[in-house]
Design an enzyme around this catalytic site. Structure first.
Site, PDB file in Angstrom:
ATOM      1  N   ASP A  16       0.833  -1.087   0.201  1.00 51.57           N
ATOM      2  CA  ASP A  16       0.000  -0.156  -0.109  1.00 51.57           C
ATOM      3  C   ASP A  16       0.836   1.292  -0.042  1.00 51.57           C
ATOM      4  O   ASP A  16       1.788   1.435  -0.723  1.00 51.57           O
ATOM      5  CB  ASP A  16      -1.000  -0.030   1.221  1.00 51.57           C
ATOM      6  CG  ASP A  16      -2.084   1.022   1.154  1.00 51.57           C
ATOM      7  OD1 ASP A  16      -3.182   0.609   0.528  1.00 51.57           O
ATOM      8  OD2 ASP A  16      -2.052   1.977   1.466  1.00 51.57           O
ATOM      9  N   HIS A  33      -4.345  -7.866   0.010  1.00 52.12           N
ATOM     10  CA  HIS A  33      -3.781  -6.758   0.374  1.00 52.12           C
ATOM     11  C   HIS A  33      -3.125  -6.477   1.657  1.00 52.12           C
ATOM     12  O   HIS A  33      -1.843  -5.768   1.542  1.00 52.12           O
ATOM     13  CB  HIS A  33      -4.999  -5.594   0.195  1.00 52.12           C
ATOM     14  CG  HIS A  33      -4.365  -4.241   0.146  1.00 52.12           C
ATOM     15  ND1 HIS A  33      -3.739  -3.469  -0.919  1.00 52.12           N
ATOM     16  CD2 HIS A  33      -4.404  -3.368   1.201  1.00 52.12           C
ATOM     17  CE1 HIS A  33      -3.240  -2.342  -0.536  1.00 52.12           C
ATOM     18  NE2 HIS A  33      -3.619  -1.996   0.544  1.00 52.12           N
ATOM     19  N   TYR A  48      -3.743  11.077   1.260  1.00 50.65           N
ATOM     20  CA  TYR A  48      -4.231  10.913  -0.377  1.00 50.65           C
ATOM     21  C   TYR A  48      -4.180  12.200  -1.138  1.00 50.65           C
ATOM     22  O   TYR A  48      -3.916  12.264  -2.336  1.00 50.65           O
ATOM     23  CB  TYR A  48      -5.569  10.109  -0.391  1.00 50.65           C
ATOM     24  CG  TYR A  48      -5.669   8.657   0.002  1.00 50.65           C
ATOM     25  CD1 TYR A  48      -5.572   7.857  -1.165  1.00 50.65           C
ATOM     26  CD2 TYR A  48      -5.492   8.255   1.371  1.00 50.65           C
ATOM     27  CE1 TYR A  48      -5.471   6.338  -0.805  1.00 50.65           C
ATOM     28  CE2 TYR A  48      -5.332   6.851   1.626  1.00 50.65           C
ATOM     29  CZ  TYR A  48      -5.383   6.154   0.380  1.00 50.65           C
ATOM     30  OH  TYR A  48      -5.471   4.602   0.885  1.00 50.65           O
TER      31      TYR A  48
END
Length: 468
Positions: free
Chosen positions: A238, A444, A387
Site C-alpha cells: 500500500d 492486500h 491521499y
C-alpha cells in the site's frame, strides 16, 4: 566487403593530418556513445529535498534524541467510547445486499456489541506494549516506531529491516510477522524497525500542507540514520510500497534490498500491447500463464471493479476533511469505514457474504485493535489527507514517477490484491528484480493475513541478495 575495402582505400589516401582528424572524430563519437550507455546504466537518484511539518516557524535547532514511548489508555477514554457506541444509530440493510453496499449494518451491530461488551482495550494495550516503542523528532514531527531486536545468537548476522504499513492499516499489521522476522534464518536474523507514517496512529500529524510519500521517505531515511544504520532492507505494501520505493530512489547506496507486496507500473505502449495481445499470445508480450489467469478475467469481465472499489480514493484525494469529520466523531462510523476495506481488499468475493468474510482471516480483537489505534489517536482525518497530498497534481509528473529503481528488489504477487502487476510490467520500474513470486493465497494486507507466507518470501529474497 567492397564497402569496407573502399573505406580503407579512402582512409589511406588521406594525408597524415586528415587521418588524425578522422581518428579523433571516431574516438570522440565512440566516447559520446560510451558515455551515453554509461549514463543510461548509471544509478539515478531523486533529490532528498527538505521540509518542516511542525506547528509554527521552524526553530534554529531540533531535539534529535530518541525517547521510549508506551501506549496508554484510561478509564475515561474507554467510558467515552462506550457512551458513543451506546448512542449509535443504524440503518437496516437492503435485502440480500451482503457487503455489496458497504459494511452490512446487521453484521456491524454484532461487531459493535462485541466491541462494547467483550473487547478489552486494556489487554490489547498490554499486547501492543510487548514490543518496545519509541519516538523521535524529525522535521518538526514526533515520529513513532516499534523497534524489535532478535535474540543474541553466536555467529548470527543481524540485518536491519524496516516494515512500512499503509491505509487503513497501522504498525499493528506487522505484529504477527515480527517474531517470524527475528528467528534465525540459517545464519542471519532481522532487527526490525516498524514506524507509523506521520499522521497515522502515534506519529504526529503534519501541521502544514504538502506532506506526501517523498516527505515520509526522507523522514524514514533520517530515522534509520539516527538509529545508526548505514545499510538496511525495506519492505512495504500500500502506501508503504510507495514510501519504501522512494527511499530506494533517494539513497540506493543505503538500501540493501527492497521487498514489496504491492507494486504497480506506469502505463504505456508495452502495457497496452499486453492487454490487447496477452489473452491470445501472452509469450509475445512477456506474460506467463499465471499472469493471464490473474489479469484477463479482471479486464474482460470485471472492468468496473476498480471503479466500484475506489470511491474512498476520490473522496480522500479531494475533500478528506469533510468525510473525516464524521468518522472522527463516531466510533461506529469509523469501524464501518475501516472494516469494509479489510473485507473487500482481502478478497473481492467477500462482498457476497453477510459478514464480509472478515473473520476468515482476522479475529475481532485484531480488527478492533487496529480501529482503536485510529480512534484513540484521532488520526483518521490526517491519514486520509495523505491521499490529497499525493494527488494534488498528476502523479505521473512527479520526479519519482520518472525515476527507476535499481536496488535489488523482491516482489510478492498476492492473488487477492486489487490489481495484478506482471513481472514484465514491473521491470519497467524496478530494474533489478531478484525474486518474483506468485503467492498461493492472500490479499492486500499480506502481513496481517498471511504472515508466514510473507515472511518466507522476504527471507528467500534476502538470502538471494546476500548470496547465502
Amino acid at each position: 566487403m567492397q564497402r569496407l575495402q573502399a573505406l580503407k582505400e579512402t582512409f589511406f589516401g588521406l594525408s597524415a593530418a586528415q587521418q588524425q582528424v578522422v581518428i579523433g572524430s571516431a574516438v570522440a563519437v565512440g566516447g559520446i556513445l560510451a558515455y551515453t550507455v554509461y549514463k543510461r546504466r548509471q544509478v539515478k537518484t531523486i533529490p532528498l529535498g527538505e521540509g518542516w511539518w511542525g506547528a509554527g516557524e521552524k526553530p534554529l535547532s531540533e531535539d534529535d534524541d530518541i525517547y521510549q514511548f508506551e501506549v496508554q489508555t484510561s478509564d475515561e477514554e474507554i467510558q467515552d467510547l462506550h457512551q458513543r457506541i451506546d448512542r449509535a444509530r443504524y440503518t437496516d440493510p437492503l435485502e440480500d445486499s451482503c457487503f455489496q453496499y458497504g459494511c452490512n449494518s446487521v453484521y456491524l451491530q454484532k461487531v459493535v456489541s462485541y466491541w462494547r461488551h467483550q473487547f478489552d482495550w486494556k489487554n490489547q494495550v498490554a499486547l501492543l506494549n510487548t514490543y518496545s516503542h519509541f519516538k523521535t523528532k524529525i522535521e518538526g514531527l514526533d515520529v513513532h516506531f516499534v523497534h524489535v531486536q532478535p535474540p543474541h545468537r553466536k555467529n548470527q548476522k543481524v540485518l536491519p529491516l524496516m516494515l512500512v504499513h499503509g491505509w487503513p492499516g497501522s504498525f499493528f499489521e506487522f505484529y504477527k510477522i515480527l517474531p517470524l522476522m527475528t528467528e534465525n534464518h540459517g545464519g542471519f536474523a532481522f532487527e526490525v524497525i516498524c514506524p507509523s507514517i506521520p499522521g497515522y496512529g502515534f506519529s504526529e500529524a503534519p501541521h502544514k500542507q504538502g506532506f506526501n510519500s517523498l516527505a515520509a521517505a526522507r523522514i524514514f531515511l533520517t530515522l534509520m540514520e539516527r538509529l545508526g544504520f548505514s545499510h538496511f532492507y525495506l519492505q512495504g505494501g500500500d502506501w508503504g510500497s510507495l514510501i519504501t520505493t522512494n527511499m530506494a530512489q533517494m539513497k540506493p547506496e543505503c538500501v540493501s534490498g527492497l521487498h514489496l507486496n504491492m507494486f504497480i507500473s506506469r502505463g504505456g505502449l508495452k502495457v497496452l500491447f499486453s492487454l490487447l495481445i496477452g489473452p491470445y499470445l501472452p509469450f509475445l508480450v512477456g506474460l506467463t500463464r499465471e499472469d493471464v489467469r490473474r489479469l484477463f478475467p479482471y479486464f474482460e469481465k470485471n472492468v468496473w471493479d476498480m471503479l466500484r472499489e475506489t470511491g474512498y480514493f476520490h473522496i480522500q484525494a479531494t475533500k478528506p476533511d469533510t468525510a473525516g469529520c464524521g468518522l472522527n466523531d463516531s466510533p461506529v462510523g469509523l469501524a464501518a469505514y475501516i472494516l469494509e476495506k479489510f473485507s473487500t481488499w482481502t478478497d473481492l468475493k467477500n462482498r457476497d457474504l453477510v459478514n464480509g468474510g472478515l473473520e476468515r482471516k482476522f479475529s475481532l480483537d485484531e480488527l478492533l485493535t487496529n480501529v482503536m489505534i485510529y480512534w484513540t489517536t484521532g488520526s483518521i482525518v490526517s491519514s486520509m489527507r495523505f491521499y490529497k497530498e499525493n494527488f494534488k497534481t498528476n502523479p505521473d509528473n512527479r520526479v519519482d514517477a520518472r525515476a527507476r529503481v535499481f536496488v535489488p528488489t523482491g516482489l510478492a504477487a498476492f492473488p487477492g490484491e486489487l490489481m495484478h502487476c506482471p513481472k514484465s510490467w514491473a521491470k519497467m520500474k524496478y530494474r533489478n528484480i531478484y525474486t518474483y513470486t506468485f503467492m498461493p493465497r492472500g490479499g492486500h494486507f499480506a502481513a496481517f493475513e498471511e504472515p508466514q507466507l510473507l515472511a518466507n518470501d522476504i527471507v528467500q529474497f534476502v538470502k538471494k541478495v546476500e548470496n547465502l
